[in-house]
Motif scaffolding. Sequence first.
Motif, PDB file in Angstrom:
ATOM      1  N   GLN A   8       0.859  -1.176   0.000  1.00 43.84           N
ATOM      2  CA  GLN A   8       0.000   0.000   0.000  1.00 43.84           C
ATOM      3  C   GLN A   8       0.897   1.227   0.000  1.00 43.84           C
ATOM      4  O   GLN A   8       1.407   1.637   1.028  1.00 43.84           O
ATOM      5  CB  GLN A   8      -0.890   0.031   1.231  1.00 43.84           C
ATOM      6  CG  GLN A   8      -1.875  -1.093   1.304  1.00 43.84           C
ATOM      7  CD  GLN A   8      -2.697  -0.996   2.579  1.00 43.84           C
ATOM      8  OE1 GLN A   8      -2.456  -0.167   3.428  1.00 43.84           O
ATOM      9  NE2 GLN A   8      -3.671  -1.851   2.696  1.00 43.84           N
ATOM     10  N   ALA A  12      -3.900   3.644   1.436  1.00 41.77           N
ATOM     11  CA  ALA A  12      -5.297   3.432   1.062  1.00 41.77           C
ATOM     12  C   ALA A  12      -5.792   2.131   1.675  1.00 41.77           C
ATOM     13  O   ALA A  12      -5.030   1.181   1.832  1.00 41.77           O
ATOM     14  CB  ALA A  12      -5.434   3.386  -0.456  1.00 41.77           C
ATOM     15  N   PRO A  13      -7.078   2.080   2.020  1.00 41.45           N
ATOM     16  CA  PRO A  13      -7.603   0.836   2.591  1.00 41.45           C
ATOM     17  C   PRO A  13      -7.554  -0.309   1.589  1.00 41.45           C
ATOM     18  O   PRO A  13      -7.626  -0.097   0.392  1.00 41.45           O
ATOM     19  CB  PRO A  13      -9.050   1.176   2.950  1.00 41.45           C
ATOM     20  CG  PRO A  13      -9.347   2.481   2.354  1.00 41.45           C
ATOM     21  CD  PRO A  13      -8.078   3.122   1.930  1.00 41.45           C
ATOM     22  N   ARG A  14      -7.430  -1.487   2.120  1.00 42.26           N
ATOM     23  CA  ARG A  14      -7.404  -2.685   1.274  1.00 42.26           C
ATOM     24  C   ARG A  14      -8.803  -2.951   0.727  1.00 42.26           C
ATOM     25  O   ARG A  14      -9.797  -2.683   1.396  1.00 42.26           O
ATOM     26  CB  ARG A  14      -6.951  -3.873   2.100  1.00 42.26           C
ATOM     27  CG  ARG A  14      -5.549  -3.745   2.591  1.00 42.26           C
ATOM     28  CD  ARG A  14      -5.149  -4.973   3.373  1.00 42.26           C
ATOM     29  NE  ARG A  14      -3.864  -4.747   3.985  1.00 42.26           N
ATOM     30  CZ  ARG A  14      -3.569  -5.039   5.231  1.00 42.26           C
ATOM     31  NH1 ARG A  14      -4.459  -5.601   6.002  1.00 42.26           N
ATOM     32  NH2 ARG A  14      -2.373  -4.781   5.710  1.00 42.26           N
ATOM     33  N   PRO A  15      -8.896  -3.509  -0.473  1.00 47.27           N
ATOM     34  CA  PRO A  15     -10.212  -3.809  -1.050  1.00 47.27           C
ATOM     35  C   PRO A  15     -11.073  -4.694  -0.144  1.00 47.27           C
ATOM     36  O   PRO A  15     -12.275  -4.496  -0.039  1.00 47.27           O
ATOM     37  CB  PRO A  15      -9.881  -4.514  -2.358  1.00 47.27           C
ATOM     38  CG  PRO A  15      -8.537  -3.978  -2.728  1.00 47.27           C
ATOM     39  CD  PRO A  15      -7.820  -3.779  -1.422  1.00 47.27           C
ATOM     40  N   THR A  17     -11.094  -4.791   3.108  1.00 46.04           N
ATOM     41  CA  THR A  17     -11.608  -3.947   4.186  1.00 46.04           C
ATOM     42  C   THR A  17     -12.782  -3.120   3.698  1.00 46.04           C
ATOM     43  O   THR A  17     -13.798  -3.008   4.372  1.00 46.04           O
ATOM     44  CB  THR A  17     -10.490  -3.020   4.718  1.00 46.04           C
ATOM     45  OG1 THR A  17      -9.417  -3.819   5.187  1.00 46.04           O
ATOM     46  CG2 THR A  17     -11.005  -2.132   5.830  1.00 46.04           C
ATOM     47  N   MET A  18     -12.633  -2.545   2.510  1.00 46.44           N
ATOM     48  CA  MET A  18     -13.718  -1.726   1.964  1.00 46.44           C
ATOM     49  C   MET A  18     -14.957  -2.577   1.681  1.00 46.44           C
ATOM     50  O   MET A  18     -16.078  -2.129   1.909  1.00 46.44           O
ATOM     51  CB  MET A  18     -13.233  -1.012   0.715  1.00 46.44           C
ATOM     52  CG  MET A  18     -12.143   0.009   1.030  1.00 46.44           C
ATOM     53  SD  MET A  18     -11.561   0.903  -0.392  1.00 46.44           S
ATOM     54  CE  MET A  18     -12.967   1.930  -0.730  1.00 46.44           C
ATOM     55  N   TRP A  20     -15.829  -5.303   3.324  1.00 42.59           N
ATOM     56  CA  TRP A  20     -16.413  -5.619   4.624  1.00 42.59           C
ATOM     57  C   TRP A  20     -17.237  -4.445   5.137  1.00 42.59           C
ATOM     58  O   TRP A  20     -18.350  -4.616   5.640  1.00 42.59           O
ATOM     59  CB  TRP A  20     -15.298  -5.974   5.609  1.00 42.59           C
ATOM     60  CG  TRP A  20     -15.794  -6.249   6.977  1.00 42.59           C
ATOM     61  CD1 TRP A  20     -16.263  -7.437   7.442  1.00 42.59           C
ATOM     62  CD2 TRP A  20     -15.904  -5.339   8.067  1.00 42.59           C
ATOM     63  NE1 TRP A  20     -16.654  -7.304   8.760  1.00 42.59           N
ATOM     64  CE2 TRP A  20     -16.442  -6.021   9.159  1.00 42.59           C
ATOM     65  CE3 TRP A  20     -15.605  -3.986   8.218  1.00 42.59           C
ATOM     66  CZ2 TRP A  20     -16.690  -5.419  10.380  1.00 42.59           C
ATOM     67  CZ3 TRP A  20     -15.844  -3.382   9.439  1.00 42.59           C
ATOM     68  CH2 TRP A  20     -16.378  -4.097  10.495  1.00 42.59           C
ATOM     69  N   ILE A  21     -16.715  -3.225   5.027  1.00 41.53           N
ATOM     70  CA  ILE A  21     -17.433  -2.038   5.490  1.00 41.53           C
ATOM     71  C   ILE A  21     -18.715  -1.842   4.695  1.00 41.53           C
ATOM     72  O   ILE A  21     -19.781  -1.555   5.254  1.00 41.53           O
ATOM     73  CB  ILE A  21     -16.531  -0.791   5.405  1.00 41.53           C
ATOM     74  CG1 ILE A  21     -15.421  -0.893   6.454  1.00 41.53           C
ATOM     75  CG2 ILE A  21     -17.329   0.490   5.589  1.00 41.53           C
ATOM     76  CD1 ILE A  21     -14.322   0.132   6.294  1.00 41.53           C
ATOM     77  N   THR A  22     -18.641  -2.027   3.387  1.00 40.81           N
ATOM     78  CA  THR A  22     -19.827  -1.881   2.537  1.00 40.81           C
ATOM     79  C   THR A  22     -20.890  -2.907   2.896  1.00 40.81           C
ATOM     80  O   THR A  22     -22.080  -2.584   2.983  1.00 40.81           O
ATOM     81  CB  THR A  22     -19.428  -2.020   1.053  1.00 40.81           C
ATOM     82  OG1 THR A  22     -18.451  -1.022   0.755  1.00 40.81           O
ATOM     83  CG2 THR A  22     -20.617  -1.861   0.141  1.00 40.81           C
ATOM     84  N   TRP A  25     -22.491  -1.953   6.236  1.00 39.93           N
ATOM     85  CA  TRP A  25     -23.414  -0.828   6.065  1.00 39.93           C
ATOM     86  C   TRP A  25     -24.715  -1.307   5.407  1.00 39.93           C
ATOM     87  O   TRP A  25     -25.804  -0.921   5.818  1.00 39.93           O
ATOM     88  CB  TRP A  25     -22.767   0.261   5.218  1.00 39.93           C
ATOM     89  CG  TRP A  25     -23.671   1.419   4.975  1.00 39.93           C
ATOM     90  CD1 TRP A  25     -24.261   1.750   3.801  1.00 39.93           C
ATOM     91  CD2 TRP A  25     -24.117   2.395   5.925  1.00 39.93           C
ATOM     92  NE1 TRP A  25     -25.038   2.863   3.948  1.00 39.93           N
ATOM     93  CE2 TRP A  25     -24.968   3.284   5.246  1.00 39.93           C
ATOM     94  CE3 TRP A  25     -23.881   2.591   7.272  1.00 39.93           C
ATOM     95  CZ2 TRP A  25     -25.583   4.352   5.881  1.00 39.93           C
ATOM     96  CZ3 TRP A  25     -24.494   3.672   7.898  1.00 39.93           C
ATOM     97  CH2 TRP A  25     -25.326   4.531   7.199  1.00 39.93           C
TER      98      TRP A  25
END
Length: 141
Positions: A8, A12-15, A17-18, A20-22, A25
């Motif tokens: 990185q 930037a956040p790892r895909p 991680t993104m 998981w957050i999505t 939500w």
Amino acid sequence: MGGPGAGQSNGAPRPGTMLWITAAWGLCFLAIRLGLQDAPVLWFAALRALIAAAALLLVCLVQGKKLPRGRRTWALITLMGVTNVTVAFAAMFAGTAGMAIGAAAVLANAQPLLIILPAWWLYGESLSARTILGISLGFAG
């Protein structure tokens, strides 16, 4: 090599991680729908805000952060929590109760547009090219 942030270049956040957050939500709206089967909107919203506040307090304690002091400060924090957080969650939860989960998610995620456009129109807030680009990219998904 292989240390924290390896691969990185800009932090930037790892895909993963993104993703998981999505997913978390998105599941929020399903959890709201299920929770509203057993609790009134305002009580459920207040419970959600209380759980979030407790989690934030725990994070602060674990990280050794200083906590606010004084009754007046805590009274203001409580007032802001009740008005800004609980009422906002109640509105979101009430909207979710009356429409499809997908439509509620789209409406909730359109919030930046629902704030920026009236601010521009009613109060003459300036919209920079960067703001317009960010809103456009966010709206596009």
